[in-house]
Design an enzyme around this catalytic site. Structure first.
Site, PDB file in Angstrom:
ATOM      1  N   THR A   9       0.811  -1.215   0.000  1.00  0.00           N
ATOM      2  CA  THR A   9       0.000   0.000   0.000  1.00  0.00           C
ATOM      3  C   THR A   9       0.841   1.260   0.000  1.00  0.00           C
ATOM      4  O   THR A   9       0.501   2.250  -0.653  1.00  0.00           O
ATOM      5  CB  THR A   9      -0.940   0.003   1.224  1.00  0.00           C
ATOM      6  OG1 THR A   9      -1.845  -1.103   1.118  1.00  0.00           O
ATOM      7  CG2 THR A   9      -1.743   1.294   1.308  1.00  0.00           C
ATOM      8  N   THR A  84       0.934  -4.181   4.235  1.00  0.00           N
ATOM      9  CA  THR A  84       0.615  -4.506   5.627  1.00  0.00           C
ATOM     10  C   THR A  84      -0.105  -5.844   5.792  1.00  0.00           C
ATOM     11  O   THR A  84      -0.217  -6.345   6.907  1.00  0.00           O
ATOM     12  CB  THR A  84      -0.265  -3.411   6.256  1.00  0.00           C
ATOM     13  OG1 THR A  84      -1.503  -3.324   5.541  1.00  0.00           O
ATOM     14  CG2 THR A  84       0.444  -2.061   6.218  1.00  0.00           C
ATOM     15  N   ASP A  85      -0.596  -6.429   4.699  1.00  0.00           N
ATOM     16  CA  ASP A  85      -1.346  -7.683   4.825  1.00  0.00           C
ATOM     17  C   ASP A  85      -0.560  -8.754   5.558  1.00  0.00           C
ATOM     18  O   ASP A  85      -1.135  -9.553   6.311  1.00  0.00           O
ATOM     19  CB  ASP A  85      -1.736  -8.212   3.445  1.00  0.00           C
ATOM     20  CG  ASP A  85      -2.938  -7.503   2.850  1.00  0.00           C
ATOM     21  OD1 ASP A  85      -3.590  -6.722   3.573  1.00  0.00           O
ATOM     22  OD2 ASP A  85      -3.237  -7.732   1.660  1.00  0.00           O
TER      23      ASP A  85
END
Length: 335
Positions: A9, A84-85
């Site tokens: 992201t 960030t997943d």
């Protein structure tokens, strides 16, 4: 200092059907206000341009090797930016692979650069400050978000979109970045470092126990994996109907017992009913301690990929899970 960008992201810009990872590491840095005020020379590398969900163990072992090479060439700290997943898993992989005292700091963003209040520049600036600080040395891999400094071993992502998504439920952050200064008042002992000349290809499953499970699904999964982590109820409980399947599986391959709750350790001798933690451990399951199921899977995967035996797996979980680690002991002393 070396900055490795993996995508995610923090590096995304709008595409035809939504944002996609496009920005290079150099482009990320140009968007960081105040970076010129930090007296560090940056070696910037675009290592991958992938969403966090598409990163693999192979990507991370290759990244760890590249980071080691950067340190050998003179850098005294490393920053990794990514999606960030999977940060709660990838940062722990790097923590287990990192053998140097030089700081490694992972960060990213919950809001992409096209959004109002994008958090990527602030997180990246705080991560660079942390990696440049001598107080961050010899702490393994750290994760910096929202001006908080977390140990990778205990970090969890607890919200789908909040900039404050990252927390350490059991132990809290070990430090903060305040007024541009890195404060790390809490120092934790390094865990063992896992190494291998050749990483084997292994499959490690994660089975989250749910109401009414009877063992059929976990038996099917067990046939396809080299090891299994069970995310159990509460302090380590499963339905009684699952016990025979888990006991049979644990007799032939490593089965790790973790708690799906997200905080607190698996217990070892509190409950005694069929399917309780003491019952399962007596049948050969391995307690994960404070490690949540995702971290337990990472550790089991790397242990099996490195080729260690069943006894070493059990001893390492006892050490790393936070309920039996003896400060100063090396990995070799546990295996």
């Amino acid at each position: 200092m070396a900055v490795f960008s993996l995508g995610g992201t923090i590096a995304m810009v709008p595409g035809a059907n939504g944002v996609v990872p496009t920005l290079t590491a150099k482009e990320l840095l140009t968007a960081v206000p105040g970076l010129d005020n930090i007296a560090v020379e940056l070696d910037v590398r675009t290592f991958r341009q992938l969403p966090g969900a598409s990163l693999s163990f192979a990507d991370l072992t290759e990244l760890a090797e590249a980071m080691e090479g950067a340190v050998r060439n003179g850098v005294d700290g490393v920053v990794v930016t990514q999606g960030t997943d999977t940060i709660e898993e990838t940062a722990y992989v790097l923590d287990l692979l990192w053998r140097n005292e030089a700081p490694v700091v992972v960060t990213g963003a919950m809001r992409n650069p096209s959004m109002a209040g994008a958090d990527g520049p602030a997180n990246l600036l705080a991560a660079i400050r942390t990696a440049a600080s001598r107080t961050a040395r010899d702490l393994g891999c750290l994760v910096v978000f929202n001006d908080q400094i977390h140990a990778a071993r205990w970090l969890r992502k607890t919200h789908t979109s909040s900039p404050a998504a990252f927390v350490s439920p059991n132990h809290g952050p070990i430090g903060h970045v305040v007024e541009g200064h890195v404060d790390i008042p809490l120092r934790m002992e390094r865990g063992p470092v896992l190494t291998s000349e050749t990483w084997r290809t292994v499959k490690v499953g994660l089975f989250t126990v749910a109401l009414g499970d009877d063992g059929e699904l976990v038996s099917a999964m067990g046939k396809e994996v080299d090891g299994l982590v069970v995310g159990a109820f509460g302090v380590g409980h499963v339905p009684a109907g699952m016990v025979p399947a888990l006991a049979k599986l644990a007799s032939v391959k490593p089965v790790v017992l973790a708690s799906r709750t997200g905080a607190g350790p698996v217990h070892e001798r509190t409950y005694g009913f069929e399917g309780s933690e003491s019952d399962l451990l007596a049948r050969g399951l391995i307690p994960a301690g404070y490690l949540d199921p995702l971290k337990a899977r990472v550790l089991l995967h790397l242990l099996l990929a490195s080729g260690v035996g069943a006894g070493s797996v059990r001893k390492t979980f006892a050490a790393v899970g936070g309920r039996g680690w003896v400060p100063g002991n090396s990995m070799d002393e546990h295996i």
